[in-house]
Design a protein around this motif. Sequence first.
Motif, PDB file in Angstrom:
ATOM      1  N   GLY A 192     -33.789  76.785  84.558  1.00 33.67           N
ATOM      2  CA  GLY A 192     -33.138  77.625  85.557  1.00 33.67           C
ATOM      3  C   GLY A 192     -31.661  77.834  85.336  1.00 33.67           C
ATOM      4  O   GLY A 192     -30.964  78.297  86.242  1.00 33.67           O
ATOM      5  N   ASP A 193     -31.171  77.528  84.146  1.00 33.57           N
ATOM      6  CA  ASP A 193     -29.749  77.692  83.854  1.00 33.57           C
ATOM      7  C   ASP A 193     -29.614  78.023  82.369  1.00 33.57           C
ATOM      8  O   ASP A 193     -30.262  77.385  81.535  1.00 33.57           O
ATOM      9  N   LYS A 194     -28.771  79.009  82.063  1.00 38.13           N
ATOM     10  CA  LYS A 194     -28.583  79.369  80.655  1.00 38.13           C
ATOM     11  C   LYS A 194     -28.048  78.187  79.855  1.00 38.13           C
ATOM     12  O   LYS A 194     -28.376  78.009  78.681  1.00 38.13           O
ATOM     13  N   ASP A 195     -27.217  77.359  80.504  1.00 36.26           N
ATOM     14  CA  ASP A 195     -26.725  76.132  79.871  1.00 36.26           C
ATOM     15  C   ASP A 195     -27.656  74.973  80.217  1.00 36.26           C
ATOM     16  O   ASP A 195     -27.232  73.916  80.704  1.00 36.26           O
ATOM     17  N   TRP A 196     -28.930  75.171  79.940  1.00 41.90           N
ATOM     18  CA  TRP A 196     -29.971  74.237  80.366  1.00 41.90           C
ATOM     19  C   TRP A 196     -29.775  72.832  79.806  1.00 41.90           C
ATOM     20  O   TRP A 196     -30.129  71.843  80.452  1.00 41.90           O
ATOM     21  N   SER A 197     -29.196  72.736  78.595  1.00 44.87           N
ATOM     22  CA  SER A 197     -29.094  71.411  77.968  1.00 44.87           C
ATOM     23  C   SER A 197     -28.125  70.497  78.698  1.00 44.87           C
ATOM     24  O   SER A 197     -28.170  69.274  78.523  1.00 44.87           O
ATOM     25  N   ASP A 198     -27.243  71.081  79.537  1.00 47.84           N
ATOM     26  CA  ASP A 198     -26.299  70.280  80.307  1.00 47.84           C
ATOM     27  C   ASP A 198     -26.820  69.946  81.703  1.00 47.84           C
ATOM     28  O   ASP A 198     -26.138  69.264  82.460  1.00 47.84           O
ATOM     29  N   GLN A 199     -28.010  70.438  82.023  1.00 40.90           N
ATOM     30  CA  GLN A 199     -28.598  70.209  83.337  1.00 40.90           C
ATOM     31  C   GLN A 199     -29.506  68.968  83.308  1.00 40.90           C
ATOM     32  O   GLN A 199     -29.999  68.583  82.244  1.00 40.90           O
ATOM     33  N   PRO A 200     -29.737  68.358  84.468  1.00 41.55           N
ATOM     34  CA  PRO A 200     -30.625  67.181  84.489  1.00 41.55           C
ATOM     35  C   PRO A 200     -31.979  67.442  83.840  1.00 41.55           C
ATOM     36  O   PRO A 200     -32.482  66.603  83.082  1.00 41.55           O
ATOM     37  N   GLY A 201     -32.567  68.611  84.119  1.00 39.21           N
ATOM     38  CA  GLY A 201     -33.868  68.908  83.526  1.00 39.21           C
ATOM     39  C   GLY A 201     -33.829  68.920  82.021  1.00 39.21           C
ATOM     40  O   GLY A 201     -34.760  68.464  81.342  1.00 39.21           O
ATOM     41  N   GLY A 202     -32.740  69.458  81.460  1.00 39.00           N
ATOM     42  CA  GLY A 202     -32.612  69.502  80.008  1.00 39.00           C
ATOM     43  C   GLY A 202     -32.529  68.136  79.381  1.00 39.00           C
ATOM     44  O   GLY A 202     -32.921  67.943  78.224  1.00 39.00           O
ATOM     45  N   GLU A 203     -32.013  67.161  80.129  1.00 42.05           N
ATOM     46  CA  GLU A 203     -31.957  65.786  79.636  1.00 42.05           C
ATOM     47  C   GLU A 203     -33.272  65.051  79.873  1.00 42.05           C
ATOM     48  O   GLU A 203     -33.760  64.319  79.008  1.00 42.05           O
ATOM     49  N   GLU A 204     -33.850  65.261  81.040  1.00 43.59           N
ATOM     50  CA  GLU A 204     -35.013  64.466  81.446  1.00 43.59           C
ATOM     51  C   GLU A 204     -36.280  64.825  80.693  1.00 43.59           C
ATOM     52  O   GLU A 204     -37.200  64.012  80.603  1.00 43.59           O
ATOM     53  N   MET A 205     -36.344  66.033  80.138  1.00 47.09           N
ATOM     54  CA  MET A 205     -37.534  66.448  79.408  1.00 47.09           C
ATOM     55  C   MET A 205     -37.740  65.649  78.127  1.00 47.09           C
ATOM     56  O   MET A 205     -38.861  65.512  77.650  1.00 47.09           O
ATOM     57  N   SER A 206     -36.659  65.172  77.548  1.00 47.72           N
ATOM     58  CA  SER A 206     -36.747  64.401  76.302  1.00 47.72           C
ATOM     59  C   SER A 206     -37.068  62.955  76.654  1.00 47.72           C
ATOM     60  O   SER A 206     -36.198  62.194  77.066  1.00 47.72           O
TER      61      SER A 206
END
Length: 342
Positions: A245-259
């Motif tokens: 839900g954010d173009k800067d997804w890798s800086d969002q919680p979801g972008g971290e938690e998926m890994s």
Amino acid sequence: MSRSRTSRPWIKRPASVIGLTALSLGLITALIATLSPWPATLLIRSLFESEANKTVEEMQRHATDVPLTETLDEVYSDSEENTSLDVFSPAGSDGPLTTVVWIHGGAWISGDKENVTPYARNLAAEGFTVVAVNYTIAPEVTYPTALNQLNEAMAYLVENADRLRVDPNKIVFAGDSAGAQLSAQLATAITSPSYASTIGLTPSLSPEQLDGVILNCGIYDVSGIPNAPGLGGWGFRIALWAYVGDKDWSDQPGGEEMSIIDDVTADFPRTWISGGNADPLTASQSVAFADQLDTLGVETTRVFYADDHPAQLPHEYQFHLDFEDARSAFDSTVTFLNSIDD
């Protein structure tokens, strides 16, 4: 909660894994310039759906003729659209059965439980209850909606276990591609209280109820996607923009938690894991995750193929049942499931 991550190489070779070769460079440039992931997401989705339909036709050529009991389009949640599931089990058998819950792939932005129906029916014919689950895809909703829905689906299956012939103490998660990521993430939350706390999830299953995980061609570490090359990398960045839900997804919680590769523990359930030798994700994702499980001492069945294997097996090869190796992988999966019954 921010967690320190080491970025890993995303793919082994700069090849497209999501079939975007039909896009022209000019179209890609135009889509990247938009302020929303919707246009590109819908284009990718249409390509995925076309390929999925072809794969279903291939699986149908290998469809079982074993009589099955089927419960279709059972709604497990009213939280969003597409929260239904299908249940298949052998007709005429008694009592609860080891239950495989299959979560479909589609880069979090496409796919449907019907994409795995022939495969699910074939597994059920081997003596299991098999559940194919839908969840609301992105960008219609964003992370962690799908994960929460799948957690609701597990609660629903336990509550309706007798009617659906589900053994609530012998549940196996299974998934392909993004569905493997979701399966592994939910399994990590169930078996690691600290990770569950990090993502704010109260698991519907206990570790004792989750008896195994089947992972096909999955994604377990998204840290390298921001720098991934080619159309494949571009496509995954669009998909994750839509999903998080954010173009800067890798800086969002979801972008971290998926890994979840660094979050799994020795309590992760026994695992069957595979990827094709022509799938650019296999080395950096499936093999790397299998290595991590081995390091932790998790019982792991690995089904991988040498680079010079006679057949070049693509992403989602397991559904291409015209391939001898796909049929062999299916047999290996059944053997893994039978070991849970022992």
